[in-house]
Write a protein that holds these residues in place. Structure first.
Motif, PDB file in Angstrom:
ATOM      1  N   THR A  49      -3.399  -7.081 -13.443  1.00  0.00           N
ATOM      2  CA  THR A  49      -3.143  -8.409 -13.998  1.00  0.00           C
ATOM      3  C   THR A  49      -1.805  -8.949 -13.497  1.00  0.00           C
ATOM      4  O   THR A  49      -1.666 -10.142 -13.237  1.00  0.00           O
ATOM      5  N   PHE A  50      -0.829  -8.073 -13.348  1.00  0.00           N
ATOM      6  CA  PHE A  50       0.483  -8.508 -12.851  1.00  0.00           C
ATOM      7  C   PHE A  50       0.392  -8.953 -11.396  1.00  0.00           C
ATOM      8  O   PHE A  50       0.990  -9.958 -11.005  1.00  0.00           O
ATOM      9  N   SER A  90     -12.225 -20.178 -15.238  1.00  0.00           N
ATOM     10  CA  SER A  90     -12.961 -20.639 -14.065  1.00  0.00           C
ATOM     11  C   SER A  90     -14.421 -20.204 -14.096  1.00  0.00           C
ATOM     12  O   SER A  90     -14.739 -19.049 -14.381  1.00  0.00           O
ATOM     13  N   GLN A  91     -15.286 -21.134 -13.787  1.00  0.00           N
ATOM     14  CA  GLN A  91     -16.702 -20.810 -13.670  1.00  0.00           C
ATOM     15  C   GLN A  91     -17.038 -20.279 -12.276  1.00  0.00           C
ATOM     16  O   GLN A  91     -18.120 -19.787 -12.036  1.00  0.00           O
ATOM     17  N   PHE A 135     -20.268  -6.474 -15.612  1.00  0.00           N
ATOM     18  CA  PHE A 135     -19.711  -6.202 -16.938  1.00  0.00           C
ATOM     19  C   PHE A 135     -18.261  -6.675 -16.943  1.00  0.00           C
ATOM     20  O   PHE A 135     -17.410  -6.145 -16.230  1.00  0.00           O
ATOM     21  N   THR A 136     -17.979  -7.724 -17.737  1.00  0.00           N
ATOM     22  CA  THR A 136     -16.634  -8.302 -17.770  1.00  0.00           C
ATOM     23  C   THR A 136     -16.190  -8.513 -19.218  1.00  0.00           C
ATOM     24  O   THR A 136     -16.912  -8.193 -20.162  1.00  0.00           O
ATOM     25  N   TYR A 137     -15.012  -9.076 -19.374  1.00  0.00           N
ATOM     26  CA  TYR A 137     -14.474  -9.353 -20.710  1.00  0.00           C
ATOM     27  C   TYR A 137     -15.406 -10.292 -21.478  1.00  0.00           C
ATOM     28  O   TYR A 137     -15.949 -11.253 -20.934  1.00  0.00           O
ATOM     29  N   VAL A 155      -5.012 -14.441 -16.993  1.00  0.00           N
ATOM     30  CA  VAL A 155      -4.283 -13.322 -16.385  1.00  0.00           C
ATOM     31  C   VAL A 155      -4.658 -12.008 -17.056  1.00  0.00           C
ATOM     32  O   VAL A 155      -4.844 -10.985 -16.388  1.00  0.00           O
ATOM     33  N   THR A 156      -4.790 -12.019 -18.367  1.00  0.00           N
ATOM     34  CA  THR A 156      -5.029 -10.787 -19.111  1.00  0.00           C
ATOM     35  C   THR A 156      -6.475 -10.320 -19.011  1.00  0.00           C
ATOM     36  O   THR A 156      -6.733  -9.121 -18.859  1.00  0.00           O
ATOM     37  N   CYS A 157      -7.419 -11.247 -19.067  1.00  0.00           N
ATOM     38  CA  CYS A 157      -8.832 -10.870 -19.171  1.00  0.00           C
ATOM     39  C   CYS A 157      -9.626 -11.048 -17.883  1.00  0.00           C
ATOM     40  O   CYS A 157     -10.575 -10.294 -17.636  1.00  0.00           O
ATOM     41  N   TYR A 158      -9.283 -12.058 -17.083  1.00  0.00           N
ATOM     42  CA  TYR A 158      -9.991 -12.323 -15.832  1.00  0.00           C
ATOM     43  C   TYR A 158      -9.000 -12.570 -14.694  1.00  0.00           C
ATOM     44  O   TYR A 158      -9.030 -13.630 -14.060  1.00  0.00           O
TER      45      TYR A 158
END
Length: 438
Positions: free
Chosen positions: A169-170, A259-260, A278-280, A386-389
């Motif tokens: 994420t960073f 974003s789509q 498989f995502t957030y 940033v945190t999830c995608y």
């Protein structure tokens, strides 16, 4: 990894003060560890006190005595980075994997690795995107399986995963480019997402809110709200009122879309990934509130539970992680933009609490009303992306938030996102380990 869409802070202003002895020593340490001073280390040198904690922790995880063999450590790191398509870190860890005697066949993909590593893929996937789904049964399956993991090995692997998920994420949050000697290092690729239409037209999307900070008064208004919260006597809220505020922040987060246009994973990354779709999924939209209740930090906290369990199963790692968490959370120069003598504690706490909220972790002693007072919608959307995608982030997103912040301050925010996310993942993982043990 679509690095060309993201601002590369490290190529603009890296505060390498050759007169600063601490920074020079840290760069020497990084060079000894990595045979280079990677871009990510140069970028973290904005905050040398944090960098010191980071280098000690990462070196301990990857290079010092521990339960896992060195080739396993670097390969697990590669699998962790694959969940967010972070080719930058995958390339660095693939080099380290080979340097430590790793079997080159494994780099062809997960079909070529021992079954013991294949068995770890499921928990890596869940931990990366929906850690609240991890149960003691996942732990038991690995401990009691045919290719058994010891508890200490599994703890080492879980911490490695959380470290590299969060580090990915960073990388995206700051827009790090590949190292100069990597293929396509510091170049543009031909398959990048167009910045002008990277986000949907939904009113809750990040790009739609690009000027929110200006509309809401910008930095001066934020500082005024921070000062008011600092000086105001703590509100005596009932448990019901705090629960209501938490649920409100949680549901509002679920309404924020990202974003789509999801970047298509490259084949050289997909080889390390199981179930790439498989995502957030927003915690607020989980299947059952009764089966998966909110994680009460008071019932299982890092300070009271996770720290000691980590140290018990993997000697000294809890202390190193604790130092790193505290450094990122408490780090301040009492500045914000061009303003000095600013108490930023309420802003920092709001960011940390908001990230934990997105992962279903509730702090009973925190007033979640402060999240909405201090984090305007556009910043929330940036934090969520940033945190999830992180792989969906674009240069426009970075430019569109915290406009009056210095680059070093944006880096600091991204360090908090890194550490708050890592702590959230780790709490779920260690709680599952504890339930298995008891």
């Amino acid at each position: 990894m679509v690095t060309e869409n993201i601002i590369c802070v490290c190529c603009q202003v890296v505060p390498v003060d050759t007169e600063d002895e601490q920074t020079k020593l840290l760069f020497m340490e990084a060079f000894i560890q990595n045979n280079r001073v990677p871009n990510i280390i140069q970028l973290m040198s904005y905050h040398p006190d944090y960098l010191d904690c980071f280098l000690k922790t990462q070196h301990y995880l990857l290079h010092e005595d521990g339960p896992l063999p060195f080739d396993y450590r670097h390969y697990i790191s590669i699998m962790a980075c694959g969940r967010h398509q972070c080719s930058y870190l995958i390339k660095l860890q693939a080099q380290e994997f080979l340097l430590h005697g790793g079997n080159p066949e494994w780099l062809k993909g997960i079909d070529y690795v021992p079954q013991k590593l294949k068995d770890f893929l499921e928990i890596n996937k869940i931990l990366a995107h929906r850690p609240w789904l991890i149960t003691k049964e996942h732990i038991e399956k690995l401990i009691a399986g045919k290719n058994r993991w010891s508890l200490s090995e599994l703890t080492h692997a879980l911490i490695l995963c959380t470290h590299f998920h969060a580090l990915s994420t960073f990388v995206f949050g700051c827009g790090l480019n590949d190292e100069i000697d990597f293929q396509n290092g510091h170049t543009f690729s031909s398959n990048h997402v167009d910045n002008d239409d990277s986000y949907s037209s939904d009113s809750s999307s990040l790009s739609d809110s690009a000027n929110n900070s200006d509309e809401e008064g910008g930095l001066s208004a934020l500082m005024a709200r921070m000062k008011e919260l600092t000086e105001r006597k703590e509100e005596e809220l009932t448990i019901e009122e705090r629960l209501k505020d938490f649920a409100k922040v949680e549901s509002q987060s679920a309404e924020i879309t990202t974003s789509q246009k999801i970047p298509s994973p490259r084949a050289d990354i997909l080889r390390y990934v199981e179930d790439p779709n498989f995502t957030y999924k927003d915690f607020a939209k989980r299947d059952s509130v009764t089966e998966i209740p909110s994680f009460r930090a008071q019932d299982y906290s890092w300070e009271e539970h996770g720290f000691s369990l980590a140290n018990r199963l993997y000697n000294e790692i809890g202390t190193l992680l604790d130092d790193k968490f505290n450094m990122a959370y408490n780090l301040t120069y009492y500045t914000m933009g061009n303003n000095t003598q600013v108490d930023t504690s309420s802003f920092r706490k709001a960011i940390w609490s908001y990230i934990h909220c997105m992962y279903g972790i509730r702090h009973d002693d925190y007033n979640y009303g402060e999240v909405n007072q201090l984090l305007e919608r556009n910043l929330k959307a940036y934090i969520k992306t940033v945190t999830c995608y992180p792989e969906r982030l674009t240069k426009k997103d970075y430019d569109g938030v915290m406009k009056e912040f210095k680059h070093s301050e944006k880096v600091h925010v991204n360090l908090m996102l890194l550490e708050a996310r890592m702590q959230a993942e780790l709490l779920y993982a260690l709680r599952a380990v504890m339930k298995y043990m008891t």
